[in-house]
Design a protein around this motif. Structure first.
Motif, PDB file in Angstrom:
ATOM      1  N   CYS A 156       0.858  -1.183   0.000  1.00 39.20           N
ATOM      2  CA  CYS A 156       0.000   0.000   0.000  1.00 39.20           C
ATOM      3  C   CYS A 156       0.892   1.229   0.000  1.00 39.20           C
ATOM      4  O   CYS A 156       1.891   1.270   0.707  1.00 39.20           O
ATOM      5  CB  CYS A 156      -0.915   0.002   1.217  1.00 39.20           C
ATOM      6  SG  CYS A 156      -1.931   1.492   1.317  1.00 39.20           S
ATOM      7  N   CYS A 204      -0.384   3.595   3.756  1.00 39.63           N
ATOM      8  CA  CYS A 204      -0.216   3.106   5.129  1.00 39.63           C
ATOM      9  C   CYS A 204       1.051   2.275   5.279  1.00 39.63           C
ATOM     10  O   CYS A 204       1.379   1.851   6.369  1.00 39.63           O
ATOM     11  CB  CYS A 204      -1.436   2.311   5.566  1.00 39.63           C
ATOM     12  SG  CYS A 204      -1.788   0.876   4.544  1.00 39.63           S
ATOM     13  N   CYS A 221      -7.094  -1.808   5.554  1.00 42.95           N
ATOM     14  CA  CYS A 221      -6.374  -0.529   5.619  1.00 42.95           C
ATOM     15  C   CYS A 221      -7.247   0.518   6.297  1.00 42.95           C
ATOM     16  O   CYS A 221      -8.462   0.529   6.140  1.00 42.95           O
ATOM     17  CB  CYS A 221      -6.021  -0.074   4.214  1.00 42.95           C
ATOM     18  SG  CYS A 221      -5.149   1.491   4.160  1.00 42.95           S
ATOM     19  N   CYS A 254      -7.015   4.123   0.092  1.00 43.09           N
ATOM     20  CA  CYS A 254      -5.956   3.117   0.160  1.00 43.09           C
ATOM     21  C   CYS A 254      -5.386   2.861  -1.241  1.00 43.09           C
ATOM     22  O   CYS A 254      -6.119   2.790  -2.217  1.00 43.09           O
ATOM     23  CB  CYS A 254      -6.492   1.822   0.752  1.00 43.09           C
ATOM     24  SG  CYS A 254      -5.230   0.545   0.881  1.00 43.09           S
ATOM     25  N   GLY A 255      -4.089   2.752  -1.310  1.00 45.49           N
ATOM     26  CA  GLY A 255      -3.436   2.483  -2.587  1.00 45.49           C
ATOM     27  C   GLY A 255      -2.939   1.055  -2.670  1.00 45.49           C
ATOM     28  O   GLY A 255      -1.866   0.821  -3.212  1.00 45.49           O
TER      29      GLY A 255
HETATM   30 ZN   LIG Z   1      -3.604   1.213   2.615  1.00 47.20          ZN
END
Ligand SMILES: [Zn+2]
Length: 116
Positions: free
Chosen positions: A14, A17, A49, A67-68
């Motif tokens: 991610c 985070c 996340c 979130c990525g």
């Molecule tokens: Zn995340």
């Protein structure tokens, strides 16, 4: 689908985070089945996340962070654990003419004309 994923380890990361983990493909296949898609696994990863868009404690924001989470090795042509020396030589686009200069080029200063 998991049965078509070519690598032994599935790596999730991610951007925001800094969470991540490496899980063996066999573990995912046992838990979710061989016909589960990697998109489903990424969604499961994103649900954990704090920036997950479905998190009920956060109000939806138009420009808020989300979130990525992603799978690092999706569509990767070579194995992720291959040592760099074994992958052979690579052709890099561009060449010497596109090489960045080490120092800024000399700026030609204008000389004062006339006067004394
Ligand atoms: Zn995340």
């Amino acid at each position: 689908m998991l049965r078509d994923f070519p690598w032994v380890v599935v790596r999730m990361r991610c951007h925001f985070c800094r969470r991540g983990g490496d899980v063996r493909l066999a573990v995912f296949a046992e838990k979710y089945g061989a016909y589960a898609t990697l998109g489903h696994l990424v969604i499961q990863f994103i649900k954990g996340c704090e920036w997950a868009p479905w998190n009920p404690t956060r109000r939806p924001q138009k420009y808020g962070m989300k979130c990525g989470g992603y799978c690092m090795d999706l569509r990767r042509p070579d194995p992720p654990d291959l040592p760099p020396g074994m992958s052979g030589l690579h052709l890099i686009e561009g060449g010497l003419s596109e090489k960045l200069p080490a120092s800024p080029p000399e700026v030609e200063r204008r000389k004062r004309v006339g006067g004394d």
